[in-house]
Design a protein around this motif. Sequence first.
Motif, PDB file in Angstrom:
ATOM      1  N   ILE A 201      -4.906 -46.870  13.555  1.00 50.70           N
ATOM      2  CA  ILE A 201      -4.675 -45.460  13.190  1.00 50.70           C
ATOM      3  C   ILE A 201      -3.283 -45.074  13.704  1.00 50.70           C
ATOM      4  N   PRO A 202      -2.244 -45.436  12.933  1.00 50.12           N
ATOM      5  CA  PRO A 202      -0.876 -45.234  13.406  1.00 50.12           C
ATOM      6  C   PRO A 202      -0.528 -43.764  13.573  1.00 50.12           C
TER       7      PRO A 202
ATOM      8  N   PRO B  20      -6.200 -29.369  16.802  1.00 50.90           N
ATOM      9  CA  PRO B  20      -5.860 -30.783  16.524  1.00 50.90           C
ATOM     10  C   PRO B  20      -4.441 -30.962  15.998  1.00 50.90           C
ATOM     11  N   ASP B  21      -3.805 -29.862  15.585  1.00 48.18           N
ATOM     12  CA  ASP B  21      -2.435 -29.955  15.068  1.00 48.18           C
ATOM     13  C   ASP B  21      -1.398 -30.023  16.193  1.00 48.18           C
ATOM     14  N   VAL B  22      -1.838 -29.909  17.441  1.00 51.63           N
ATOM     15  CA  VAL B  22      -0.896 -29.991  18.561  1.00 51.63           C
ATOM     16  C   VAL B  22      -0.611 -31.459  18.873  1.00 51.63           C
ATOM     17  N   ALA B  23       0.668 -31.816  18.787  1.00 49.72           N
ATOM     18  CA  ALA B  23       1.085 -33.200  19.073  1.00 49.72           C
ATOM     19  C   ALA B  23       1.572 -33.292  20.516  1.00 49.72           C
ATOM     20  N   VAL B  24       1.900 -34.506  20.926  1.00 51.16           N
ATOM     21  CA  VAL B  24       2.411 -34.716  22.281  1.00 51.16           C
ATOM     22  C   VAL B  24       3.712 -35.510  22.161  1.00 51.16           C
ATOM     23  N   SER B  25       4.619 -35.256  23.095  1.00 55.91           N
ATOM     24  CA  SER B  25       5.955 -35.878  22.998  1.00 55.91           C
ATOM     25  C   SER B  25       5.918 -37.394  22.974  1.00 55.91           C
ATOM     26  N   PHE B  26       4.852 -38.002  23.497  1.00 59.86           N
ATOM     27  CA  PHE B  26       4.763 -39.465  23.498  1.00 59.86           C
ATOM     28  C   PHE B  26       4.495 -40.026  22.112  1.00 59.86           C
ATOM     29  N   ASP B  27       4.077 -39.177  21.165  1.00 59.28           N
ATOM     30  CA  ASP B  27       3.769 -39.679  19.822  1.00 59.28           C
ATOM     31  C   ASP B  27       5.034 -40.228  19.168  1.00 59.28           C
ATOM     32  N   VAL B  28       4.974 -41.464  18.706  1.00 63.25           N
ATOM     33  CA  VAL B  28       6.137 -42.047  18.023  1.00 63.25           C
ATOM     34  C   VAL B  28       6.365 -41.312  16.697  1.00 63.25           C
TER      35      VAL B  28
ATOM     36  N   HIS C 173       0.405 -42.145  17.027  1.00 57.25           N
ATOM     37  CA  HIS C 173       0.775 -42.123  18.450  1.00 57.25           C
ATOM     38  C   HIS C 173       1.742 -43.280  18.730  1.00 57.25           C
ATOM     39  N   THR C 174       1.378 -44.459  18.248  1.00 52.87           N
ATOM     40  CA  THR C 174       2.311 -45.595  18.159  1.00 52.87           C
ATOM     41  C   THR C 174       2.057 -46.254  16.796  1.00 52.87           C
ATOM     42  N   PRO C 175       2.976 -47.092  16.325  1.00 60.78           N
ATOM     43  CA  PRO C 175       2.812 -47.652  14.969  1.00 60.78           C
ATOM     44  C   PRO C 175       1.564 -48.523  14.786  1.00 60.78           C
ATOM     45  N   GLY C 176       1.086 -49.138  15.867  1.00 60.66           N
ATOM     46  CA  GLY C 176      -0.111 -49.974  15.722  1.00 60.66           C
ATOM     47  C   GLY C 176      -1.268 -49.493  16.571  1.00 60.66           C
ATOM     48  N   HIS C 177      -1.268 -48.190  16.889  1.00 58.44           N
ATOM     49  CA  HIS C 177      -2.323 -47.603  17.725  1.00 58.44           C
ATOM     50  C   HIS C 177      -3.691 -47.913  17.111  1.00 58.44           C
ATOM     51  N   THR C 178      -4.604 -48.397  17.927  1.00 65.37           N
ATOM     52  CA  THR C 178      -5.859 -48.963  17.401  1.00 65.37           C
ATOM     53  C   THR C 178      -7.086 -48.335  18.058  1.00 65.37           C
TER      54      THR C 178
ATOM     55  N   PRO D  39       4.849 -37.892  15.400  1.00 64.56           N
ATOM     56  CA  PRO D  39       3.920 -36.777  15.701  1.00 64.56           C
ATOM     57  C   PRO D  39       3.113 -36.308  14.497  1.00 64.56           C
ATOM     58  N   GLN D  40       3.754 -36.214  13.321  1.00 65.31           N
ATOM     59  CA  GLN D  40       3.017 -35.716  12.161  1.00 65.31           C
ATOM     60  C   GLN D  40       1.897 -36.684  11.758  1.00 65.31           C
ATOM     61  N   GLN D  41       2.207 -37.968  11.829  1.00 71.54           N
ATOM     62  CA  GLN D  41       1.193 -38.978  11.501  1.00 71.54           C
ATOM     63  C   GLN D  41       0.054 -38.940  12.539  1.00 71.54           C
ATOM     64  N   ALA D  42       0.422 -38.696  13.788  1.00 78.26           N
ATOM     65  CA  ALA D  42      -0.603 -38.612  14.850  1.00 78.26           C
ATOM     66  C   ALA D  42      -1.516 -37.415  14.628  1.00 78.26           C
ATOM     67  N   VAL D  43      -0.943 -36.298  14.192  1.00 78.58           N
ATOM     68  CA  VAL D  43      -1.739 -35.089  13.916  1.00 78.58           C
ATOM     69  C   VAL D  43      -2.699 -35.357  12.761  1.00 78.58           C
ATOM     70  N   THR D  44      -2.178 -35.959  11.694  1.00 86.35           N
ATOM     71  CA  THR D  44      -3.014 -36.247  10.522  1.00 86.35           C
ATOM     72  C   THR D  44      -4.163 -37.186  10.906  1.00 86.35           C
ATOM     73  N   ALA D  45      -3.846 -38.197  11.716  1.00 83.85           N
ATOM     74  CA  ALA D  45      -4.876 -39.157  12.150  1.00 83.85           C
ATOM     75  C   ALA D  45      -5.952 -38.453  12.980  1.00 83.85           C
ATOM     76  N   ARG D  46      -5.522 -37.550  13.867  1.00 81.89           N
ATOM     77  CA  ARG D  46      -6.487 -36.837  14.730  1.00 81.89           C
ATOM     78  C   ARG D  46      -7.377 -35.924  13.894  1.00 81.89           C
ATOM     79  N   GLN D  47      -6.769 -35.196  12.954  1.00 82.32           N
ATOM     80  CA  GLN D  47      -7.566 -34.283  12.125  1.00 82.32           C
ATOM     81  C   GLN D  47      -8.621 -35.061  11.333  1.00 82.32           C
ATOM     82  N   ALA D  48      -8.211 -36.201  10.777  1.00 83.73           N
ATOM     83  CA  ALA D  48      -9.148 -37.004   9.973  1.00 83.73           C
ATOM     84  C   ALA D  48     -10.259 -37.574  10.852  1.00 83.73           C
ATOM     85  N   LEU D  49      -9.879 -38.057  12.030  1.00 79.81           N
ATOM     86  CA  LEU D  49     -10.877 -38.673  12.914  1.00 79.81           C
ATOM     87  C   LEU D  49     -11.885 -37.627  13.412  1.00 79.81           C
ATOM     88  N   PHE D  50     -11.398 -36.446  13.810  1.00 78.35           N
ATOM     89  CA  PHE D  50     -12.307 -35.385  14.287  1.00 78.35           C
ATOM     90  C   PHE D  50     -13.294 -34.988  13.186  1.00 78.35           C
TER      91      PHE D  50
END
Length: 338
Positions: free
Chosen positions: A238-239, A274-282, A241-246, A284-295
């Motif tokens: 689920i890319p 869930p739309d709040v990202a964190v600076s560590f996200d490589v 946070h990082t490109p290969g975050h699993t 951020p927009q992809q991380a938000v989308t992944a979180r919304q879908a997973l939740f």
Amino acid sequence: MVEGVIPMRFPFSFRDGCILVVIATVSAFGLPLNLHAAAPMVKSQAPGYYRMMLGQFEITALCDGFVELDEKLLRNASDSEIDGLLARMFVGKPKMRTSVNAYLINTGAKLVVVDAGSGNALGAALGNLLPNLKAAGYHPAQVDAVLLTHLHPDHIAGLTDAAGKPVFPNAVVYLSKAENDYWLSTIDVEKAPPAFRQHLEMAVKLVRGVAAPYHASGKWKTFADGNQPVAGIKGLVIPGHTPGHTAYEITSDNQSLLVIGDVVHSMAVQFARPDVAVSFDVDPQQAVTARQALFKHAAQDNLLVAGMHIPFPGIGHIRADGKEAYAWVPVEYSPVPK
Ligand SMILES: [Zn+2]
């Protein structure tokens, strides 16, 4: 006088009576009546592990410790919105105490740990995975496989000890090919914003250092999205946070636990927003989308989930709590692992 010779006649024995006389005498001189010394405080925490069964698998959450993250790391919401969400959940600010968890899975055939904790890389409040693994009844030499969610220091620094030797000498380390390729070949530190460059350089150095001894012995292996590095445990990339975050979907006897890695860094903020990202996200927009879908998926299907930065043990359910908002429902402690 022998006790019991005059049964039931007096509420106190002769000996008790003597003690009372002594106490009365002593108190008459103004001395304290309390005959017990105060028990000394223990001042150490209970071992940091939590155990449950998942079908035939035994799951043990391991506490590595906590890190104090700055609320300024959170993006896509105003300071007052963030402050309000933190205050509502009684989380400190500007430093948010954030758990670092790992998960040990005994499948009956294999002993597997998902993420390796911080080792001695990130200070005294972290690096407790090993003592807690031992307190939980296991030894690192028994671990057959280490599955990595991603290659940030709080998840991998515990792979090696201070001398650079493998902490899990008999384990094969597995990670997604995408994560491996990003950190070990495609990452370009020079392209990072100057403010992050030094941090990124250190992270890359750490990745290469901990990977080296496992590489050297042929025990650093990658897998493609959707594969099972260990029977019963599927890796889902689920890319963001990082490109290969699993995430890892663990299944036994039709029961499942989804280990979601770093989909959540702030329990207080990101379930509500869930739309709040964190600076560590490589990304951020992809991380938000992944979180919304997973939740959404977790709430609809009543999934049991586990998160590396959700308050320990980080295991529970996600339920919908209004439009585009969710709430975290933690598991309850049980003296019997069920
Ligand atoms: Zn992390």
